[in-house]
Design an enzyme around this catalytic site. Structure first.
Site, PDB file in Angstrom:
ATOM      1  N   TYR A 295       0.853  -1.197   0.000  1.00 26.06           N
ATOM      2  CA  TYR A 295       0.000   0.000   0.000  1.00 26.06           C
ATOM      3  C   TYR A 295       0.884   1.241   0.000  1.00 26.06           C
ATOM      4  O   TYR A 295       1.707   1.442   0.893  1.00 26.06           O
ATOM      5  CB  TYR A 295      -0.916  -0.013   1.217  1.00 26.06           C
ATOM      6  CG  TYR A 295      -2.139   0.863   1.084  1.00 26.06           C
ATOM      7  CD1 TYR A 295      -3.341   0.331   0.607  1.00 26.06           C
ATOM      8  CD2 TYR A 295      -2.118   2.207   1.441  1.00 26.06           C
ATOM      9  CE1 TYR A 295      -4.478   1.110   0.503  1.00 26.06           C
ATOM     10  CE2 TYR A 295      -3.253   2.993   1.331  1.00 26.06           C
ATOM     11  CZ  TYR A 295      -4.423   2.439   0.864  1.00 26.06           C
ATOM     12  OH  TYR A 295      -5.555   3.226   0.752  1.00 26.06           O
ATOM     13  N   TYR A 345      -5.776   5.330  -7.481  1.00 24.41           N
ATOM     14  CA  TYR A 345      -6.053   5.232  -6.048  1.00 24.41           C
ATOM     15  C   TYR A 345      -7.506   4.830  -5.879  1.00 24.41           C
ATOM     16  O   TYR A 345      -8.418   5.642  -6.006  1.00 24.41           O
ATOM     17  CB  TYR A 345      -5.783   6.581  -5.377  1.00 24.41           C
ATOM     18  CG  TYR A 345      -6.184   6.656  -3.921  1.00 24.41           C
ATOM     19  CD1 TYR A 345      -5.450   5.998  -2.951  1.00 24.41           C
ATOM     20  CD2 TYR A 345      -7.289   7.397  -3.519  1.00 24.41           C
ATOM     21  CE1 TYR A 345      -5.804   6.070  -1.610  1.00 24.41           C
ATOM     22  CE2 TYR A 345      -7.650   7.479  -2.180  1.00 24.41           C
ATOM     23  CZ  TYR A 345      -6.913   6.821  -1.231  1.00 24.41           C
ATOM     24  OH  TYR A 345      -7.273   6.891   0.085  1.00 24.41           O
TER      25      TYR A 345
END
Length: 392
Positions: A295, A345
């Protein structure tokens, strides 16, 4: 929470909309498209779906999505809190549902216009003061100018640099790797637009030590995953990505992106908790992972994740990265879709989809001989992680 029975579950379908900066569409329209695409990818009629797990931040309720998909009944529906920290958590809860028999086929989805509508990176300065716990928590940091996600992460990054000698160039190398993979992924926003370390160093400051190219994108789009039992997945269209293990983690004195009150703030103990659970329940270790989706909403927090999962010792992630281990031919190529800095994203769900493609052997940047893929969720928040494996 760790799922010792996760080997009985698999991701059987993935689907997404185009990732844009101005979709011109409603998030509901995108959520439905992504869910339909995931069902089509699996070869499953959408009316067969009877479970849904979403992020608590999701603004497209499962009842509305189900109606638009033609689903008459849901026998399981639930939400996971804490924004991007929920990315692997929604899959974990879907595993529970299909293993327990609460549902047969479960959709996990995330859809928003995060660029053209509500921008998470804008900060919390306009939130009204109040006596509820969430508002009270901001009173400890907002008066000091810590009002945006970038400013919250900058505190951790500054301490990490001080303690271990990392530099902004080390953060930049993460961005360069992500953009290199994005440049060869036609679905990525930064397709054919790689960067150099010099480009990173010349990008403007956002909050020192974070530069523009340390910060993930803001994206309009949607991603969906279809989870079922490994046994059912065998009868569907695609090679299943078996969920070897999935875990969630909250560590001591946890705060939302502002866990500054611990004795040490250079690690991510909640991610370390996930790592211990994944390895213990699956019997795997860092040595068994060929590629990872780490991440990357902000580059500095990639470094302690590598350490928490045992790819290098504490404080040595900078050397691990400098030696090229995150690159295409390195020990641990990461974010082969371009990550959230390079592809899009979507609160991490698009990264899990890339993990599925690596297991299937269909990634635009396929790594050789992939048996196990690690995926992590949002950092500095209550978080989650999972390992995807080849079917036996």
């Amino acid at each position: 929470m760790t799922l010792k029975y996760a080997y009985h579950s698999a991701i059987a379908g993935i689907g997404a909309t185009p990732f844009t900066k101005d979709s011109g569409r409603t998030p509901m329209d995108q959520a439905v498209e992504a869910c339909l695409a995931a069902c089509e990818d699996a070869g499953l009629p959408p009316e067969k779906v009877n479970g849904m797990v979403t992020y608590s931040a999701e603004q497209n309720p499962e009842i509305e999505v189900a109606r638009n998909l033609g689903i008459e009944e849901l026998t399981h529906f639930s939400m996971v809190h804490h924004g991007g920290g929920a990315a692997c958590g929604v899959v974990a809860v879907a595993c529970q549902a299909v293993y327990s028999g609460a549902a047969d086929y479960v959709l996990c989805y995330r859809a928003f216009n995060e660029r053209s509508w509500h921008r998470f990176g804008a900060g919390v300065q306009d939130r009204p003061a109040g006596a509820e716990a969430v508002e009270v928590s901001f009173s400890w940091s907002s008066p000091f100018g810590l009002v945006t996600p970038a400013s919250w992460v900058a505190m951790f990054a500054t301490r990490y640099m001080h303690e271990y000698g990392a530099t902004t160039e080390d953060f930049g190398r993460v961005s360069v790797v992500d953009r290199a993979f994005a440049a060869t992924n036609p679905y990525a926003h930064f397709f054919q637009r790689p960067i150099t370390l010099e480009d990173h160093q010349n990008s403007r400051w956002i909050v020192e030590p974070l530069r523009l190219l340390d910060c993930c994108q803001e994206t309009d789009g949607a991603q969906a995953l279809l989870v079922t039992t490994a046994e059912r997945a065998k009868d569907l269209k695609q090679t299943p990505a078996v969920i070897a293990s999935a875990a969630q983690g909250v560590a001591e004195d946890q705060h939302m992106m502002r866990s500054y009150y611990r004795d040490n703030i250079t690690g991510i103990p909640e991610m370390g908790l996930c790592a211990r659970q994944l390895y213990q329940s699956s019997g795997l270790s860092a040595d068994d992972i060929q590629t990872a989706i780490i991440y990357d909403h902000f580059t500095p927090l990639v470094l302690p994740q590598l350490e928490e999962f045992g790819f290098c010792d504490r404080g040595e992630a900078k050397e691990f990265i400098r030696d090229g281990h995150l690159e295409r031919d390195g020990r641990l190529p990461i974010n082969t879709n371009g990550g959230q800095l390079g592809e899009a994203y979507i609160h991490g769900l698009n990264g899990i989809a890339e993990g599925v493609r690596q297991i299937r052997g269909t990634s635009m940047n396929q790594i050789d001989n992939v048996e196990n893929v690690l995926a992590t969720a949002g950092t500095a928040v209550p978080t989650s992680a999972l390992i995807l494996s080849q079917p036996s």
